[in-house]
Every structure is written in C-alpha cells, then in structure tokens.
Design a protein around this motif. Structure first.
Motif, short mmCIF file in Angstrom:
data_model
loop_
_atom_site.label_atom_id
_atom_site.label_comp_id
_atom_site.label_asym_id
_atom_site.label_seq_id
_atom_site.Cartn_x
_atom_site.Cartn_y
_atom_site.Cartn_z
N THR A 50 0.81 -1.22 0.00
CA THR A 50 0.00 0.00 0.00
C THR A 50 0.84 1.27 0.00
O THR A 50 0.50 2.24 -0.67
CB THR A 50 -0.95 0.01 1.21
N TYR A 51 1.93 1.26 0.75
CA TYR A 51 2.71 2.48 0.91
C TYR A 51 4.00 2.52 0.09
O TYR A 51 4.64 3.57 0.03
CB TYR A 51 3.05 2.69 2.39
N ASP A 52 4.40 1.38 -0.49
CA ASP A 52 5.69 1.40 -1.18
C ASP A 52 5.75 0.50 -2.42
O ASP A 52 6.84 0.23 -2.93
CB ASP A 52 6.81 1.00 -0.22
N GLY A 53 4.60 0.07 -2.93
CA GLY A 53 4.61 -0.88 -4.04
C GLY A 53 5.39 -0.41 -5.26
O GLY A 53 6.29 -1.10 -5.75
N VAL A 54 5.06 0.77 -5.75
CA VAL A 54 5.74 1.30 -6.95
C VAL A 54 7.20 1.61 -6.64
O VAL A 54 8.08 1.37 -7.47
CB VAL A 54 5.01 2.54 -7.49
N TRP A 55 7.46 2.12 -5.46
CA TRP A 55 8.84 2.45 -5.09
C TRP A 55 9.72 1.21 -5.09
O TRP A 55 10.79 1.19 -5.71
CB TRP A 55 8.86 3.13 -3.72
N ARG A 56 9.31 0.18 -4.38
CA ARG A 56 10.16 -1.01 -4.28
C ARG A 56 10.26 -1.73 -5.62
O ARG A 56 11.30 -2.30 -5.94
CB ARG A 56 9.66 -1.95 -3.18
N GLN A 57 9.20 -1.68 -6.43
CA GLN A 57 9.25 -2.28 -7.75
C GLN A 57 10.24 -1.54 -8.64
O GLN A 57 11.03 -2.15 -9.36
CB GLN A 57 7.87 -2.29 -8.40
N SER A 58 10.22 -0.23 -8.57
CA SER A 58 11.11 0.59 -9.39
C SER A 58 12.57 0.34 -9.02
O SER A 58 13.43 0.17 -9.89
CB SER A 58 10.77 2.06 -9.23
#
Length: 409
Positions: A50-58
């Motif tokens: 919820t809070y870091d999905g796109v960040w950690r994927q990137s």
C-alpha cells in the motif's frame, strides 16, 4: 535516493526495520506489516504494498537492469500498469483496471522512481513522457517538489525528481517555476559549514529552522550532481566543507559540502546511526547504503571505501529481513563503487533480489559475455553462478533463500 521518509510517518518497510528503502511520505496512519491486500503477480516482495509498491518495484527493476539482468515482463508490466492517465503514479493501486480519480493519492516519489526505472529499461517513452509532464506540473514556486503535488518542498522529493528529469534527457536547471530551479531549492536547504558541516535539511520545521538530516543529505548530493538512483563513481576531489563562493552555494558546492558531512558522520565506524524518535540507537543500514552511493558519486569509489566495506560486512541480514528494496539498495551501492553485487560479503544480492519476485528473463549481453569468458577460463565461481542463473530462470528454486522475508519483504 534511498531511504525516503518524513519525520512524521513511516512506511511498512521502515516501520519494521529502520533504514529500509521507502519513499518520503506525508503523515499517514502506521501501516500493518501483514498485507491487507492480495500481493499481485509480478510485484516484488510479500509485504503490504500500500505504501511502497511502486517504489520497491522501481528500485528492484533498476537494480536488476544495473546488474545486467533483463527483468521479467510481468514485473515491468505491473509497474507500467500502475500509471494513471495523467502520467502520475500512486504508491500502489490495487485495482489498476479502474481509472484514477481524486481519491487516488498520486505522489512525486513513486512517479519519479518509476520514470527512472522505465527510462533505464527503454521502450517506454510515452509513459515516461507523460510522467515527466505531470512532475513539471507539480513543481513548487521555490523550484522544488513535495511528496504530494502542492505540498511543501523537501530535499528528498526534489532530488528524486531531478534524477527522473536527468534520466529522460531533461536539464533540471531549465525546469523552473517562477524563475526557480530545483537546484535553487537544494541550495536553500544546504546548511552552512560552521554550524552543521554542509549537511542538507529535509525541509524547514514549523518555525522555518533547518536541521541537518543524513538521509536528505545523501539524496541531496545526488540531486545537486544531477544524478539519479543509479550512478557511477565521480571524480571530484574529497575535501572539507567550504563556504559558498557566492550568496548561495552552487550545485557543485552543495554536493561537495553534503559529501563532506556524510564522510565526517561515518568517519569513526563507517556507518550512520538511526535517529528514530524513541528508538534505541542502532546502525542505519539503508541510509548508509545511500551514503555510499552519494560519496562515490561525488568523489569516486575510494571516497566510499570504508563505508562500503562496513556495509558489505554487516548489511546482508538487514536486507534479508527488509526485502527487495533493501537488496536493490545494496546492488546500487555496489555498482556505485564498481564492486560485484554477486559477491557482496559472501552473498549474491542480485540472486537474493530476484528470488523475491518473478525471475528475470536472462542476463544482458555484456554480463552474459563476461560469464561465457569466465567459464572458458575455468572459473569455478562462474560455473556455479551459471548453474544458479539456470535454476532461477528455469524452475525458480536455484537461489531461493530459506529465510525469505515473512513480514516486511
């Protein structure tokens, strides 16, 4: 760059392990370590995204690409599918098939990180173009960016956006609002040598005062250099903090002084300490990894030698607990100093990262060529590496870690 958080809130990763790589966030309720949503196929990590999905994927995709891997199509597809029609990204959208509306909280950190990852992979010019257009629309009058569009500017958000601009061929100095560029914001948040040793502040407090922040300083050094999350060693000479040559420091002076602050802060034992309110002091692995990248980007591998050696010796267990973004930070730190992340303190952190999500398609040309040459020379180490890659690509079990993260990966 790497640990992105405000003083008032933590994301799921940081709530569980100090120093884990997460974006700077506005005040939000403390998230649960237990996923409240189903983990989508293609996403790295098993913690609540919820809070870091796109960040950690990137970060994961950037690290894989940097290490010579070709990320899985499903992993890239998950990231591109998170983008809203206006070009922005939210931290996570559980239902990406539904169009974004006003309730979808898009942010600059997720958007800028996604831009850097997709730009590195190539073939996503339309997506990155729309994202950069949105980022420009969210620029503040002081030249910087806040976590949310219209929110007060902070060093971390401004720096990660600079990285996105640079990754897409934009000159950050020419991206201005009311005559101010992002470099003006970093100069304004750069502290004088006499008092705070050249550090950067995250942002002013309620009274307008600036306080040194190691996380913001590491990010600000990269931003002032016009570099993104992935960087190679710089050539500037290391030195002590020095007074600005003019009324405000130039970008080069901001970077030099910020690096001097980080070098001084890590001089005794090679690492930064956590400064979480109410917590027992302990090493801050994530910020130390960020400091390694910043120091190397400014002054070359030698400038970060002591810090990287400490990281290599001590950060493996932290990354194993913290998940894909932490592994990605270690890969990027190794890259910055010219080290091999497949031999990080006895751990192949690239393989460990790969094991947290869909296996990459294959190694890229240069890495594959190097492996072939080593194999012909009879390298036993390379032989086992080739066997491992085959297992990961084939059945996905060759490098699976027995202690795979259960809570915050």
């Amino acid at each position: 760059m790497n640990v992105r958080r405000s003083a008032v809130a933590l994301t799921a990763t940081a709530a569980a392990v100090f120093g884990a790589a997460v974006p700077a966030v506005a005040a939000t309720p403390a998230p649960s370590a237990t996923p409240s949503v189903k983990i989508p196929a293609g996403l790295y990590g098993s913690a609540d995204p919820t809070y870091d999905g796109v960040w950690r994927q990137s970060l994961s995709l950037l690290a894989q690409h940097t290490a010579g891997e070709k990320p899985a199509a499903s992993a890239v597809g998950w990231l591109t599918g998170q983008q809203c029609a206006n070009g922005a990204f939210a931290a996570f959208r559980a239902d990406a098939a539904t169009a974004c509306d006003a309730k979808v909280m898009v942010d600059t950190n997720s958007t800028a990180a996604a831009v850097q990852a997709l730009a590195a992979l190539g073939g996503h010019d339309d997506a990155t173009g729309k994202a950069v257009t949105w980022l420009k629309s969210a620029q503040n009058k002081d030249g910087g960016w806040g976590y949310n569009a219209g929110g007060p500017s902070d060093t971390n958000s401004t720096s990660v956006v600079i990285g996105a601009l640079a990754a897409t061929g934009e000159d950050p100095a020419k991206v201005v609002k009311d005559g101010a560029s992002p470099y003006d914001l970093l100069a304004a948040f750069s502290l004088p040598c006499a008092k705070d040793g050249g550090a950067l502040a995250f942002q002013p407090d309620k009274k307008g005062a600036l306080a040194p922040n190691a996380d913001a300083t590491a990010a600000g050094v990269l931003g002032a250099l016009g570099k993104g999350l992935v960087t190679t060693a710089g050539t500037a000479k290391a030195g002590a903090c020095a007074a600005a040559s003019g009324k405000k420091p130039t970008p080069a002076e901001v970077a030099r002084n910020g690096a001097a602050y980080l070098a001084q802060a890590t001089a005794e034992n090679g690492h930064l300490m956590s400064v979480m309110p109410g917590a027992t002091d302990q090493p801050d692995y994530g910020n130390t990894a960020d400091a390694v990248v910043a120091l190397a980007a400014q002054g070359g591998a030698k400038a970060a030698q002591k810090q990287y050696a400490w990281l290599e010796k001590n950060a493996g267990a932290w990354a194993k607990t913290s998940g894909p973004a932490a592994y990605a930070q270690l890969v990027l730190a190794a890259h910055a100093v010219g080290a091999d992340p497949r031999h990080f303190g006895g751990t192949d952190v690239v393989a460990a990262l790969n094991a947290t999500g869909p296996a990459p398609q294959a190694a890229s040309g240069e890495h594959a060529k190097s492996a072939e040459q080593d194999e012909k020379s009879g390298s036993t180490t390379t032989l086992w590496w080739i066997i491992g890659v085959g297992l990961v690509a084939g059945v996905g079990i060759g490098f699976l870690l027995s202690g795979r993260r259960k809570r915050t990966q």
